[in-house]
Design a protein around this motif. Structure first.
Motif, mmCIF file in Angstrom:
data_model
loop_
_atom_site.group_PDB
_atom_site.id
_atom_site.type_symbol
_atom_site.label_atom_id
_atom_site.label_comp_id
_atom_site.label_asym_id
_atom_site.label_seq_id
_atom_site.Cartn_x
_atom_site.Cartn_y
_atom_site.Cartn_z
ATOM 1 N N ALA A 127 -15.107 29.477 -21.736
ATOM 2 C CA ALA A 127 -15.551 29.900 -20.402
ATOM 3 C C ALA A 127 -15.282 28.806 -19.379
ATOM 4 O O ALA A 127 -14.833 29.078 -18.252
ATOM 5 C CB ALA A 127 -17.033 30.254 -20.430
ATOM 6 N N ALA A 128 -15.539 27.553 -19.774
ATOM 7 C CA ALA A 128 -15.282 26.435 -18.863
ATOM 8 C C ALA A 128 -13.795 26.303 -18.571
ATOM 9 O O ALA A 128 -13.383 26.015 -17.434
ATOM 10 C CB ALA A 128 -15.828 25.136 -19.466
ATOM 11 N N THR A 129 -12.965 26.546 -19.606
ATOM 12 C CA THR A 129 -11.507 26.504 -19.417
ATOM 13 C C THR A 129 -11.062 27.571 -18.430
ATOM 14 O O THR A 129 -10.249 27.318 -17.535
ATOM 15 C CB THR A 129 -10.792 26.701 -20.763
ATOM 16 O OG1 THR A 129 -11.161 25.655 -21.652
ATOM 17 C CG2 THR A 129 -9.281 26.692 -20.571
ATOM 18 N N ASP A 130 -11.621 28.782 -18.607
ATOM 19 C CA ASP A 130 -11.253 29.873 -17.701
ATOM 20 C C ASP A 130 -11.621 29.543 -16.255
ATOM 21 O O ASP A 130 -10.826 29.773 -15.327
ATOM 22 C CB ASP A 130 -11.946 31.169 -18.126
ATOM 23 C CG ASP A 130 -11.308 31.789 -19.359
ATOM 24 O OD1 ASP A 130 -10.231 31.310 -19.779
ATOM 25 O OD2 ASP A 130 -11.892 32.744 -19.919
ATOM 26 N N TRP A 131 -12.804 28.993 -16.055
ATOM 27 C CA TRP A 131 -13.213 28.669 -14.683
ATOM 28 C C TRP A 131 -12.401 27.512 -14.127
ATOM 29 O O TRP A 131 -12.149 27.443 -12.919
ATOM 30 C CB TRP A 131 -14.707 28.380 -14.629
ATOM 31 C CG TRP A 131 -15.517 29.638 -14.692
ATOM 32 C CD1 TRP A 131 -16.341 30.042 -15.706
ATOM 33 C CD2 TRP A 131 -15.537 30.682 -13.709
ATOM 34 N NE1 TRP A 131 -16.879 31.272 -15.425
ATOM 35 C CE2 TRP A 131 -16.419 31.701 -14.199
ATOM 36 C CE3 TRP A 131 -14.926 30.870 -12.482
ATOM 37 C CZ2 TRP A 131 -16.677 32.865 -13.493
ATOM 38 C CZ3 TRP A 131 -15.181 32.050 -11.768
ATOM 39 C CH2 TRP A 131 -16.036 33.024 -12.280
ATOM 40 N N GLY A 132 -11.976 26.599 -15.007
ATOM 41 C CA GLY A 132 -11.092 25.530 -14.561
ATOM 42 C C GLY A 132 -9.756 26.079 -14.093
ATOM 43 O O GLY A 132 -9.202 25.650 -13.064
ATOM 44 N N ILE A 133 -9.232 27.056 -14.852
ATOM 45 C CA ILE A 133 -7.965 27.705 -14.467
ATOM 46 C C ILE A 133 -8.131 28.431 -13.134
ATOM 47 O O ILE A 133 -7.257 28.382 -12.260
ATOM 48 C CB ILE A 133 -7.506 28.669 -15.571
ATOM 49 C CG1 ILE A 133 -7.062 27.883 -16.806
ATOM 50 C CG2 ILE A 133 -6.368 29.558 -15.070
ATOM 51 C CD1 ILE A 133 -6.757 28.751 -18.009
ATOM 52 N N VAL A 134 -9.271 29.109 -12.970
ATOM 53 C CA VAL A 134 -9.542 29.814 -11.709
ATOM 54 C C VAL A 134 -9.568 28.823 -10.546
ATOM 55 O O VAL A 134 -9.030 29.099 -9.459
ATOM 56 C CB VAL A 134 -10.870 30.589 -11.794
ATOM 57 C CG1 VAL A 134 -11.272 31.123 -10.415
ATOM 58 C CG2 VAL A 134 -10.750 31.734 -12.785
ATOM 59 N N ALA A 135 -10.173 27.665 -10.768
ATOM 60 C CA ALA A 135 -10.239 26.648 -9.712
ATOM 61 C C ALA A 135 -8.841 26.155 -9.346
ATOM 62 O O ALA A 135 -8.521 25.986 -8.153
ATOM 63 C CB ALA A 135 -11.117 25.486 -10.165
ATOM 64 N N VAL A 136 -8.008 25.921 -10.359
ATOM 65 C CA VAL A 136 -6.628 25.490 -10.089
ATOM 66 C C VAL A 136 -5.869 26.586 -9.353
ATOM 67 O O VAL A 136 -5.160 26.325 -8.368
ATOM 68 C CB VAL A 136 -5.905 25.122 -11.403
ATOM 69 C CG1 VAL A 136 -4.418 24.866 -11.135
ATOM 70 C CG2 VAL A 136 -6.552 23.901 -12.050
#
Length: 416
Positions: free
Chosen positions: A4-13
């Motif tokens: 989930a943290a990875t997904d939100w990191g990708i969304v931020a990028v």
């Protein structure tokens, strides 16, 4: 790392990258759109642990190859002095201002349908500006007409601009079939543009008495006309058009072979061609392919499209697609807009592809920052002592865009 943290990191990028597309870069950093896309790709690869091989597979290689090949073809025509010589020939015609404007618009539109619209604007703008100043006529309608005509004309084929190349490659659109559907609204759009500039409020854009060219500025740097190099380029371009229209050969392979033929030269060094290739645009494409692929893997885009569908907004329908294309093209530019919309048009067929190509290209005329061609003309005109600001462009850009998009809507409804 937590998924989930990875997904939100990708969304931020992803959000940061598209903010960069909107702003033309990132605040306080010396990054343009290409740099933002490249760093975004690096960030999602590192963040999600994407193998480099998987990142490479996210790039649509046929689109990159086709784009590169036609940059070489366009470079051949520019190095042969074709664009500048043709523009001077048009400028020498004994025509009224409205007649000269009509010929210029249709020449720019026709050239942009075969060659890169950005290259056409790069080569023609200085010549058009100087011709207008020498003849003592207002250059503003001619320069704005050049930019808008290059955008409109480039929509006529699947090789006229980068976004059309991408759409044609991903959706596997037939070249001849696309031309049959796109050519009528393109021709009408060019007529609308001419009518507005010649007889509408756009005819009065700018000062009727242009300033003389500042000393030492605006020197023409275009190569002298070379009939052999021009003929060589025209033969290759003509052969490629015939191949695209009447055969099912892969367009990227045929274009690459054509580029190879042009690179075999005893008079033009390879570095001259490579110097005119728009490497930042190729990097922009590749970076966005990787960033968008990572964002798609989060599933959020699919969820958003499903939610819109539940509200009755289906992206493959002509109305929502037209509006989404026009809005996104002016928020993040047309190439990123196409990359965002393409994954969700699988069920729309050829009609959706044609609508996306026409709408994103025509929408580039709405604002001065809506397309690279507009910015090229404004920048080169400034070097000739002519200032094109967003207000002067908007007098023509906004009404012409709205009218041309209305033409697309009516035409696509007619052929559906």
């Amino acid at each position: 790392m937590n998924p989930a943290a990875t997904d939100w990191g990708i969304v931020a990028v992803f959000a940061t990258v598209y903010l960069g597309m909107f702003l033309g870069g990132l605040p306080r950093l010396k990054l343009d759109r290409s740099g933002v896309a490249l760093l975004g790709a690096i960030a999602v690869i590192a963040l999600a642990g994407i193998p480099v091989e998987d990142a490479a597979r996210a790039i649509d290689l046929p689109t990159i190859v086709l784009l590169f090949a036609f940059m070489v073809v366009s470079a051949q025509m520019r190095l042969g002095g074709f664009y500048a010589a043709l523009t001077r020939r048009v400028g020498a015609m004994p025509l009224s201002c409205s007649g000269l404007l009509a010929v210029l618009i249709f020449v720019a539109g026709a050239l942009s349908a075969v060659f890169s619209n950005d290259i056409v604007c790069l080569a023609m703008t200085p010549v058009v500006a100087r011709l207008c100043l020498q003849r003592g006529i207002n250059p503003m309608p001619f320069l704005i007409g050049l930019a808008c005509a290059a955008n409109i004309g480039s929509a006529a084929t699947l090789i006229g601009n980068p976004q059309n190349m991408l759409i044609g490659s991903v959706l596997q659109l037939p070249f001849a079939g696309y031309v049959r559907q796109a050519l009528p609204p393109v021709l009408i759009g060019l007529v609308v543009l001419w009518g507005w500039l010649a007889y509408g409020p756009g005819a009065g854009t700018g000062s009727p008495h242009p300033c003389p060219l500042p000393e030492g500025e605006g020197v023409n740097t275009e190569p002298a006309f070379d009939i052999w190099q021009t003929t060589k380029g025209l033969v290759v371009a003509g052969a490629l058009m015939l191949i695209f229209l009447f055969t099912d050969w892969p367009r990227d392979v045929a274009a690459l072979v054509g580029a190879g033929v042009l690179l075999l030269s005893r008079r033009l060094h390879t570095s001259h061609f490579m110097g005119l290739v728009d490497w930042p645009l190729l990097i922009l494409f590749m970076g966005l392919f990787v960033v968008n692929h990572a964002f798609e893997s989060t599933g959020l885009a699919a969820q958003a499209v499903a939610w819109l569908g539940a509200q009755g907004v289906v992206l493959t329908d002509p109305g929502p697609l037209l509006v989404a294309s026009a809005m996104l093209s002016n928020l993040v530019s047309n190439v990123p807009a196409v990359m965002l919309l393409l994954p969700h048009l699988g069920g729309g067929g050829e009609q959706a592809g044609v609508m996306l190509a026409l709408a994103t290209t025509f929408a580039g005329n709405l604002l001065l920052v809506g397309s690279i061609a507009n910015l090229i003309v404004a920048d080169l005109a400034r070097q000739q002592g002519i200032e094109i600001d967003w207000k002067k462009h908007a007098i023509t850009g906004i009404p012409v865009t709205l009218m041309s998009l209305a033409v697309v809507w009516l035409w696509m409804g007619f052929v559906a």
